[in-house]
Design a protein around this motif. Sequence first.
Motif, PDB file in Angstrom:
ATOM      1  N   ALA A   1       0.838  -1.202   0.000  1.00 30.96           N
ATOM      2  CA  ALA A   1       0.000   0.000   0.000  1.00 30.96           C
ATOM      3  C   ALA A   1       0.870   1.248   0.000  1.00 30.96           C
ATOM      4  O   ALA A   1       0.599   2.219  -0.724  1.00 30.96           O
ATOM      5  CB  ALA A   1      -0.926  -0.004   1.207  1.00 30.96           C
ATOM      6  N   ALA A   2       1.942   1.231   0.797  1.00 36.11           N
ATOM      7  CA  ALA A   2       2.851   2.380   0.857  1.00 36.11           C
ATOM      8  C   ALA A   2       3.566   2.589  -0.477  1.00 36.11           C
ATOM      9  O   ALA A   2       3.692   3.728  -0.955  1.00 36.11           O
ATOM     10  CB  ALA A   2       3.868   2.183   1.979  1.00 36.11           C
TER      11      ALA A   2
ATOM     12  N   LYS B   1       3.914   6.219  -5.344  1.00 32.82           N
ATOM     13  CA  LYS B   1       3.945   6.558  -6.765  1.00 32.82           C
ATOM     14  C   LYS B   1       2.826   7.534  -7.124  1.00 32.82           C
ATOM     15  O   LYS B   1       2.999   8.416  -7.959  1.00 32.82           O
ATOM     16  CB  LYS B   1       3.805   5.288  -7.603  1.00 32.82           C
ATOM     17  N   VAL B   2       1.665   7.362  -6.481  1.00 31.32           N
ATOM     18  CA  VAL B   2       0.519   8.204  -6.806  1.00 31.32           C
ATOM     19  C   VAL B   2       0.675   9.603  -6.222  1.00 31.32           C
ATOM     20  O   VAL B   2       0.486  10.621  -6.899  1.00 31.32           O
ATOM     21  CB  VAL B   2      -0.785   7.562  -6.292  1.00 31.32           C
TER      22      VAL B   2
ATOM     23  N   GLU C   1       7.192   9.691  -0.208  1.00 29.66           N
ATOM     24  CA  GLU C   1       7.646   8.409   0.304  1.00 29.66           C
ATOM     25  C   GLU C   1       6.930   8.058   1.611  1.00 29.66           C
ATOM     26  O   GLU C   1       6.833   8.894   2.510  1.00 29.66           O
ATOM     27  CB  GLU C   1       9.160   8.417   0.536  1.00 29.66           C
ATOM     28  N   PHE C   2       6.432   6.821   1.694  1.00 23.66           N
ATOM     29  CA  PHE C   2       5.774   6.343   2.906  1.00 23.66           C
ATOM     30  C   PHE C   2       6.470   5.078   3.395  1.00 23.66           C
ATOM     31  O   PHE C   2       6.980   4.284   2.594  1.00 23.66           O
ATOM     32  CB  PHE C   2       4.297   6.016   2.643  1.00 23.66           C
ATOM     33  N   THR C   3       6.451   4.881   4.702  1.00 18.70           N
ATOM     34  CA  THR C   3       6.898   3.611   5.264  1.00 18.70           C
ATOM     35  C   THR C   3       5.695   2.695   5.386  1.00 18.70           C
ATOM     36  O   THR C   3       4.560   3.152   5.537  1.00 18.70           O
ATOM     37  CB  THR C   3       7.537   3.815   6.641  1.00 18.70           C
TER      38      THR C   3
END
Length: 533
Positions: free
Chosen positions: A253-254, A259-260, A264-266
């Motif tokens: 999911a991250a 990309k969307v 940046e997500f963890t």
Amino acid sequence: MARQQLQVLHALDVARTQRYHAWAVVIAGMGFFADAYDIFCITLVTKLLGRIYYHVPGQPDPGMLPRRIEAAINGVTFCGMIVGQLLFGWLGDKVGRKMFYGKTIMLMIMGSFLSGLSFGNTADGVMATLCFFRFWLGVGIGGDYPLSATIISEYSNKRSRGSLIAAVFAMEGFGILAGCIVTLVVSATFQARFNPPAYEEDPMASVPPQADYVWRIILMVGAIPAVFTYRWRVMMPETARYTALVARDAEKAARDMSKVLKVEFTGEQDKIESFTRDRDYGVFSRRFARRHGWHLVGAVASWFVLDIVFYSQIILQEEIFRDVKWIPEARTMSALEEAYRVARGQAIIALCGTLPGYWFTVAFVDVVGRKAIQFLGFTMMKGLMLVVAAFYHHLTQPGRRIWLVVMYAFTFFFANFGPNSTTFIIPAEIFPAHVRTTCHGISSAAGKVGAIVGTFGFLYASQRADGSNEVKSGYPSGIGVRASLFVLAACNVLGIIFTCLLPEPNGRSLEEVSGEPINREDADLGDSRVLPL
């Protein structure tokens, strides 16, 4: 304790409305454009089908579809939609929203194209194959409802979520208008090319052999917008809410949302266990009934009642068109001219009532809320129908007919700036992620059951009291219209009552409005948590 969320879900809730929102709306909306075109274009060609296949040589009337054939053509599409809504709604929760998103559009492409190729050695044979292909078309259209609504709701931020879902549904208005425009262009082109004489001059020549191409072209054009949508649908990433909360893969999911959103997500995989604890209950479980049973009843009943009213409004259409001289008697014009005049009348109604209603909802749904708009729509439709019913004979007199057209257009306006839009929006917001598409599918399927009740009920009510089909307009007149309108007004009252069972999702995250436990402390509260209406 303050409520917590996964970082990626919080980012989706607070993100400003940006390019990827518009991209998602266009991809889903083009599907609904094709949906509406395919559903409503059949009403533009039914009279043409009657003239081509059911005119009896030597008989004075130009031919019309038998009641059983007209009922079948309309009914099989709705039956297919019910199957698609229930099936793909269930699959959307079991294997993902995106998995079957391209497959529904493929069914629509094939259903539209093959409907235009309907074949048979007899008139009933052609109608049978048309019904077969439109059933599968309906399955694809039906699957589009729960998948598109849920995908957009799970992509959206909480401030503009209602407007984005409403914008997808509003593409129906453009689809209806496109059907009218295509019918106008095709029928006018063939009429100019073959110049058929008036019916009185030559009954057979008023339906030139080339007229058989007209309805086929009109139906097949519905495949074009769906073709352009397919590639983009299969490229869409799965929604983060399904991946994290249902598939329980926070890392994926991250990555997808990085990309969307270009951030940046963890993954926060360590939080998934507590965030998804005790979410294995199904729609028919006792736990779901305690937490969301009344909400599902409200969504199902509101959509059922709305579609009875919405699809029954057709009882007035031909009566009004004839009264204001938009459509003369069938025997005074050729088949292609009749198709042209029917499309022109419906285009005027679409431009004056249908389209503005959809886009008023887009503009105001996140300002005043979903329930307020649904209350307003049901209330105004009830009032307008009561006025028309009470003064019907006066409104059909010369010099007053324009007011009948105006009030008829306003019933469509308040249907769309009202429950026709909000019944699509609310079920995509108020249920937990693991049953969201299932509940939306059940709600929308109930709507199509209402459409069958409304369409078939008033279709057969339009027959003469002696049981014959010799109805000048094909629809009830006088006391028949008035009685029907009083019944529809009562249905609107029921819609107001059922709306009271629904929560207001405006300005709240999906997890908050659905009452999902999103941390261990919330989960421990179990069924004691009550979601306020």
